[in-house]
Design a protein around this motif. Structure first.
Motif, PDB file in Angstrom:
ATOM      1  N   LYS E  10       8.502 -13.766 -24.448  1.00 27.06           N
ATOM      2  CA  LYS E  10       9.577 -14.670 -24.844  1.00 27.06           C
ATOM      3  C   LYS E  10       9.937 -14.496 -26.318  1.00 27.06           C
ATOM      4  O   LYS E  10       9.048 -14.381 -27.170  1.00 27.06           O
ATOM      5  N   PRO E  54      17.816 -17.534 -26.594  1.00 30.60           N
ATOM      6  CA  PRO E  54      16.463 -17.336 -26.072  1.00 30.60           C
ATOM      7  C   PRO E  54      16.501 -16.203 -25.046  1.00 30.60           C
ATOM      8  O   PRO E  54      17.462 -16.114 -24.262  1.00 30.60           O
ATOM      9  N   ILE E  55      15.495 -15.344 -25.078  1.00 31.11           N
ATOM     10  CA  ILE E  55      15.538 -14.131 -24.253  1.00 31.11           C
ATOM     11  C   ILE E  55      14.121 -13.747 -23.844  1.00 31.11           C
ATOM     12  O   ILE E  55      13.159 -14.129 -24.509  1.00 31.11           O
ATOM     13  N   VAL E  56      13.994 -13.005 -22.753  1.00 29.44           N
ATOM     14  CA  VAL E  56      12.691 -12.494 -22.336  1.00 29.44           C
ATOM     15  C   VAL E  56      12.752 -10.967 -22.333  1.00 29.44           C
ATOM     16  O   VAL E  56      13.651 -10.385 -21.720  1.00 29.44           O
TER      17      VAL E  56
END
Lengths: 69, 69, 69, 69, 69, 69
Positions: E10, E54-56
């Motif tokens: 994350k 927000p990113i994975v």
């Protein structure tokens, strides 16, 4: 069939080690350097790879990193 | 630092082509074969790659396919 | 040449987009699904890819992830 | 979660072979073609994969080579 | 959809650079380290990536090398 | 040697599982997240990896996918 992978290095199979799912194949290049390939056991068996076979190691350009110095 | 990638082929940079995001680097091996690497432009600039540089092509074993016959 | 990559999906080239270093090729499979390939521009030009060409998408098994649910 | 990998091919699990570290999963696509995936055994167990499960094969575009002719 | 790729880190998008075919996305992890991703421009646009998202970061285990010492 | 792979995440080896051909190594990052690496058993043995070792996880940018939402 002509394939897009631009790295096709000619060599000779030196050894084949079979696991339950994967296989490790060591290839000797003409200049004495070695390339190791990890493929599925099923692929190794399908190609009937054995020591001494002429072989081509095929690598997509996007998989090649570079190290310097 | 010792790295796990077992394929580390020594060569010389032949050419560097820079795109906006990616770069293509052609490496000549000692035996006359070539390896092409596609890395990010930022990486190519960070390594300050130029024709004639001694270089190592690094390839993870799981990325190496084999061709026969 | 028989290659170890076990995924060789037959399709038809739908489109080719050329960048300075990379190219994006969209392939239509028989069942209507699509596969996108990002290869070097030099490879795309070497294969003289154009819309309508019969083509094979080749993928090493270790590159295939699975999603469920 | 929407993921960047553009190749998401729908199919059905045909077989699962578990090794000590890796697993091989064969997936049948709707058009009769097959895709083989080599993932870690832990991943295969985590997804509780079994024959007949609907599944998606996910492949990053940079991993797709092309063959012609 | 649960996916087999076991590495799902994350972070937050720091920058997006678009080329003609490829895009480079820099992701900041919580511990201050960075991850760089090279995906197709089409994927980056499809995810509508922008700084602060927000990113994975998703990475298949077979793509992770190790360095020691 | 400076390498082109831009993702070099520092962590600590948590566990090493050896199969016949492959090995699975779990790495803990400083922020508590984990990275799993699947390398050949021979590489794992060559690096003499054991729990508690400081380690660097090295990942080529083209191998990093992104997930959003």
């Amino acid at each position: 069939m002509q394939i897009s992978a631009r790295n096709q290095l000619k060599g000779t199979v030196q050894s084949v080690k079979l696991g339950s799912v994967m296989a490790e194949v060591v290839v000797a290049l003409a200049d004495g350097q070695e390339i190791v390939s990890a493929i599925t056991r099923t692929s190794a068996e399908s190609l009937q790879l054995k020591s001494g076979d002429p072989i081509v190691a095929i690598i997509k350009s996007t998989e090649v990193m570079l190290g310097k110095g």
